[in-house]
Motif scaffolding. Structure first.
Motif, PDB file in Angstrom:
ATOM      1  N   ALA A 225       0.828  -1.209   0.000  1.00 36.02           N
ATOM      2  CA  ALA A 225       0.000   0.000   0.000  1.00 36.02           C
ATOM      3  C   ALA A 225       0.861   1.257   0.000  1.00 36.02           C
ATOM      4  N   VAL A 226       1.949   1.251   0.771  1.00 37.91           N
ATOM      5  CA  VAL A 226       2.847   2.409   0.796  1.00 37.91           C
ATOM      6  C   VAL A 226       3.494   2.612  -0.572  1.00 37.91           C
ATOM      7  N   ALA A 227       3.963   1.518  -1.186  1.00 41.95           N
ATOM      8  CA  ALA A 227       4.585   1.627  -2.504  1.00 41.95           C
ATOM      9  C   ALA A 227       3.580   2.117  -3.549  1.00 41.95           C
ATOM     10  N   THR A 228       2.346   1.635  -3.491  1.00 38.54           N
ATOM     11  CA  THR A 228       1.325   2.080  -4.442  1.00 38.54           C
ATOM     12  C   THR A 228       0.963   3.536  -4.220  1.00 38.54           C
ATOM     13  N   TRP A 229       0.881   3.943  -2.972  1.00 38.83           N
ATOM     14  CA  TRP A 229       0.520   5.320  -2.639  1.00 38.83           C
ATOM     15  C   TRP A 229       1.595   6.306  -3.113  1.00 38.83           C
ATOM     16  N   ASN A 230       2.846   5.905  -3.052  1.00 36.14           N
ATOM     17  CA  ASN A 230       3.956   6.812  -3.370  1.00 36.14           C
ATOM     18  C   ASN A 230       4.460   6.678  -4.806  1.00 36.14           C
ATOM     19  N   GLU A 231       3.948   5.731  -5.586  1.00 33.43           N
ATOM     20  CA  GLU A 231       4.486   5.510  -6.933  1.00 33.43           C
ATOM     21  C   GLU A 231       4.258   6.745  -7.802  1.00 33.43           C
ATOM     22  N   PHE A 232       5.299   7.130  -8.517  1.00 31.66           N
ATOM     23  CA  PHE A 232       5.253   8.382  -9.273  1.00 31.66           C
ATOM     24  C   PHE A 232       5.494   8.188 -10.767  1.00 31.66           C
ATOM     25  N   LEU A 233       6.464   7.359 -11.140  1.00 34.28           N
ATOM     26  CA  LEU A 233       6.932   7.318 -12.520  1.00 34.28           C
ATOM     27  C   LEU A 233       5.865   6.809 -13.475  1.00 34.28           C
TER      28      LEU A 233
END
Length: 298
Positions: A225-233
């Motif tokens: 969830a943290v990785a999905t929330w912060n994904e930018f590229l």
């Protein structure tokens, strides 16, 4: 009458090596270690402290006195302005929907694959395992062009559903690595007893494996969830309209061609990371417990 002389009873001799010794006082080495850890902790938290101070100071004070100076005045208007500039009413909704779709699906697929690799007898198991873990070695940056071409050919650009494929592809290898290590520690006797009672692989997975693996599943879900929330590229490349942008892409609204709203950006970043900070504060024991549960033989 004869008198009976009193018998002298000597106290039992206690060996000196069995007498509990008092714990030696803390020496200079312990004090030095404590001071070093304190300095490291202050250094580690300093970016967050600087971010908070920047978010509650006026932009004119930031530009005039510099980012490292103590502000003359404080203001809370940056948060109100940042909510509108960053379009957080929309980006919060999009990021939440994307996390609600991706995290349960990714954890379920990863758990099934990890269970098959850890406990089931299947052909080419090692080949499949190494193929999955090979995904951990591929940098995300070299896949931008191929992923964009594939998504554009499939008509999946500028859509939250179009992000699910790349997110799952790059999230599953790490989740399988963590869950497979945890599943290996579950005794095989449990599965053998279940098969004797007539349970199949699917029933064993849903009624035995998943309940026993709650710490690892929660840990993987939080990290995903943290990785999905912060994904930018990927979100930057595949999303175009403001109606579909996620929080990291929405933060680009604070960067202009001729000026940067640094205090507003700091306030926007704090608004964006509030759910992540709350999750870490209340669920940190699950994260630590789940990551270390599979490292010891239980």
């Amino acid at each position: 009458m004869t008198s009976i002389a009193p018998v002298r009873v000597d106290a039992p001799v206690v060996p000196t090596d069995t007498v509990p010794q008092s714990r030696p006082p803390r020496g200079r080495k312990g004090v030095v270690i404590t001071l070093v850890l304190l300095v490291v902790a202050l250094f580690w938290i300093s970016p967050l402290a600087l971010l908070v101070v920047t978010a509650i100071r006026p932009l004119s004070d930031f530009v005039g006195n510099g980012p490292l100076s103590w502000p003359d005045t404080f203001t809370w208007s940056n948060f109100k302005d940042a909510w509108g500039i960053g379009n957080f009413a929309t980006t919060y909704r999009n990021s939440a929907l994307l996390a609600l779709m991706k995290v349960p699906l990714g954890v379920l697929v990863s758990a099934m694959l990890a269970f098959a690799l850890a406990k089931l007898r299947m052909k080419f198991r090692r080949t499949v395992m190494f193929s999955v873990f090979l995904g951990l070695t591929i940098p995300i940056y070299i896949t931008i062009v191929p992923v964009f071409i594939m998504m554009r050919s499939a008509g999946a650009t500028d859509s939250l559903l179009g992000l699910l494929g790349p997110y799952l592809a790059f999230g599953i290898p790490f989740e399988v690595l963590v869950l497979q290590s945890f599943f290996r520690q579950i005794p095989d006797e449990i599965f053998e007893a279940a098969r004797v009672d007539g349970a199949g692989d699917w029933r064993i997975f849903f009624t035995i494996v998943l309940p026993l693996s709650t710490p690892a599943l929660v840990t993987v879900a939080i990290l995903d969830a943290v990785a999905t929330w912060n994904e930018f590229l990927f979100a930057l490349i595949l999303l175009n309209s403001d109606a579909n942008k996620t929080i990291p892409v929405g933060l680009l609204n604070f960067q202009g061609q001729f000026a940067n709203n640094n205090t507003g950006l700091a306030a926007g970043i704090l608004i964006a990371v509030v759910p992540i900070l709350i999750a870490y504060i209340f669920l940190q024991r699950w994260i630590v417990g789940g990551l270390t549960a599979g490292s010891l033989k239980g």
